[in-house]
Scaffold this active site. Structure first.
Site, PDB file in Angstrom:
ATOM      1  N   ARG A 105       0.830  -1.125   0.046  1.00 55.63           N
ATOM      2  CA  ARG A 105      -0.046  -0.033   0.030  1.00 55.63           C
ATOM      3  C   ARG A 105       0.972   1.210  -0.089  1.00 55.63           C
ATOM      4  O   ARG A 105       1.628   1.392   0.967  1.00 55.63           O
ATOM      5  CB  ARG A 105      -0.811  -0.034   1.284  1.00 55.63           C
ATOM      6  CG  ARG A 105      -1.990   1.074   1.059  1.00 55.63           C
ATOM      7  CD  ARG A 105      -3.038   0.846   2.097  1.00 55.63           C
ATOM      8  NE  ARG A 105      -2.600   1.087   3.318  1.00 55.63           N
ATOM      9  CZ  ARG A 105      -3.374   1.804   4.339  1.00 55.63           C
ATOM     10  NH1 ARG A 105      -4.554   1.920   4.104  1.00 55.63           N
ATOM     11  NH2 ARG A 105      -2.872   2.072   5.574  1.00 55.63           N
ATOM     12  N   THR A 109      -0.985   7.522  -1.409  1.00 56.08           N
ATOM     13  CA  THR A 109      -2.160   7.425  -2.232  1.00 56.08           C
ATOM     14  C   THR A 109      -2.986   6.427  -1.694  1.00 56.08           C
ATOM     15  O   THR A 109      -4.210   6.542  -1.683  1.00 56.08           O
ATOM     16  CB  THR A 109      -1.883   7.134  -3.702  1.00 56.08           C
ATOM     17  OG1 THR A 109      -1.194   5.676  -3.532  1.00 56.08           O
ATOM     18  CG2 THR A 109      -0.853   8.157  -4.366  1.00 56.08           C
ATOM     19  N   ASP A 201      -3.657  -9.410  12.848  1.00 53.59           N
ATOM     20  CA  ASP A 201      -2.702  -9.588  11.657  1.00 53.59           C
ATOM     21  C   ASP A 201      -2.415 -10.924  11.267  1.00 53.59           C
ATOM     22  O   ASP A 201      -1.475 -11.554  11.873  1.00 53.59           O
ATOM     23  CB  ASP A 201      -1.498  -8.435  11.708  1.00 53.59           C
ATOM     24  CG  ASP A 201      -0.623  -8.603  10.607  1.00 53.59           C
ATOM     25  OD1 ASP A 201      -0.404  -9.575   9.799  1.00 53.59           O
ATOM     26  OD2 ASP A 201      -0.714  -7.172   9.955  1.00 53.59           O
ATOM     27  N   ASP A 204       1.237 -11.754  10.458  1.00 51.62           N
ATOM     28  CA  ASP A 204       2.018 -11.967  11.805  1.00 51.62           C
ATOM     29  C   ASP A 204       1.854 -12.898  12.548  1.00 51.62           C
ATOM     30  O   ASP A 204       2.829 -13.558  13.229  1.00 51.62           O
ATOM     31  CB  ASP A 204       1.764 -10.499  12.578  1.00 51.62           C
ATOM     32  CG  ASP A 204       2.432  -9.273  12.048  1.00 51.62           C
ATOM     33  OD1 ASP A 204       3.592  -9.401  11.259  1.00 51.62           O
ATOM     34  OD2 ASP A 204       2.081  -8.268  12.418  1.00 51.62           O
TER      35      ASP A 204
HETATM   36  N1  URA Z   1      -5.153  -7.998   7.327  1.00 53.02           N
HETATM   37  C1  URA Z   1      -5.211  -8.471   8.457  1.00 53.02           C
HETATM   38  O1  URA Z   1      -4.051  -9.520   8.454  1.00 53.02           O
HETATM   39  N2  URA Z   1      -5.910  -8.491   9.619  1.00 53.02           N
HETATM   40  C2  URA Z   1      -7.132  -7.727   9.267  1.00 53.02           C
HETATM   41  O2  URA Z   1      -7.802  -7.754  10.511  1.00 53.02           O
HETATM   42  C3  URA Z   1      -7.262  -7.038   8.475  1.00 53.02           C
HETATM   43  C4  URA Z   1      -6.227  -7.078   7.111  1.00 53.02           C
END
Ligand code: URA
Length: 210
Positions: A105, A109, A201, A204
């Site tokens: 990302r 922008t 995430d 992660d």
């Molecule tokens: N990506 C992720 O890993 N977790 C989220 O909650 C949103 C996007």
């Protein structure tokens, strides 16, 4: 597949998803659960694959036996978290061709920018299943599907573990022809774009990077 959204409510999927959501679940368990769920989701996303028959001989007699028709399907992992889903699906469909789409990302922008794109030949003749565990804003998923269509894909399905209503709506608007298969659609996105209640995430948690 005709429905735009399929939620896989199977008890095994829902039980495993709850274990994955729990923040106390360690990385190794999270990865194993994702692999197991991805196989159950793969079962659903491939439910209506076209079939044909081929003549075989069992030890008893000859028969025309059902087999998958057409070219090998293509699995496309949206990096990096897509790889967590990819592994399990590949165990179930070992002959599948595999591609990767890398997007990041742009912080100014906020638009997805492509940094990697490598997909199998002949996408136009294959069922293409794009995999990414989290359908959040939908920005990267929509961009990935845009790229796959530009590369010739015309029969695409999107497989994810969890979705936000915002991401489902964005995909429906941009790619109404791409059915989504997921284990759950959660409440909403938070201000940081995380799915609520979600599981945090996904990258992660599966790779232990935080
Ligand atoms: N990506 C992720 O890993 N977790 C989220 O909650 C949103 C996007």
């Amino acid at each position: 597949m005709t429905d735009h959204l399929t939620i896989v409510t199977h008890p095994l999927v829902q039980h495993k998803l709850t274990l994955m959501r729990d923040k106390a679940t360690p990385t190794g368990d999270f990865r194993r659960l994702l692999r197991e769920i991805s196989q159950l989701l793969a079962y659903e996303v491939t439910r209506e694959l076209p079939m044909t028959t081929k003549p075989i001989e069992t030890p008893i007699e000859e028969m025309d036996a059902p087999v998958l028709a057409g070219k090998k399907l293509a699995l496309i992992s949206i990096l990096r978290a897509g790889n967590g889903l990819l592994d399990g699906v590949l165990e179930l469909i070992p002959g599948a061709r595999v591609g990767f789409v890398g997007l990041y990302r742009d912080e100014e922008t906020l638009q997805p920018v492509q940094y990697y794109f490598k997909v199998p030949d002949g996408l136009e003749d294959r069922l293409v299943i794009a995999v990414d565990p989290m359908l959040a804003t939908g920005n990267s998923s929509v961009a990935a599907i845009d790229l796959l269509k530009k590369a010739g894909a015309n029969n695409i399905r999107f497989l994810c573990l969890l979705a936000a209503p915002e991401g489902v709506a964005r995909m429906r608007e941009a790619h109404p022809d791409v059915p989504i298969v997921t284990a759950a659609v959660d409440k909403k996105l938070n201000a940081k774009g995380y799915i609520v209640p979600g599981l945090g995430d996904a990258g992660d948690r599966m790779f232990g990077t935080k």
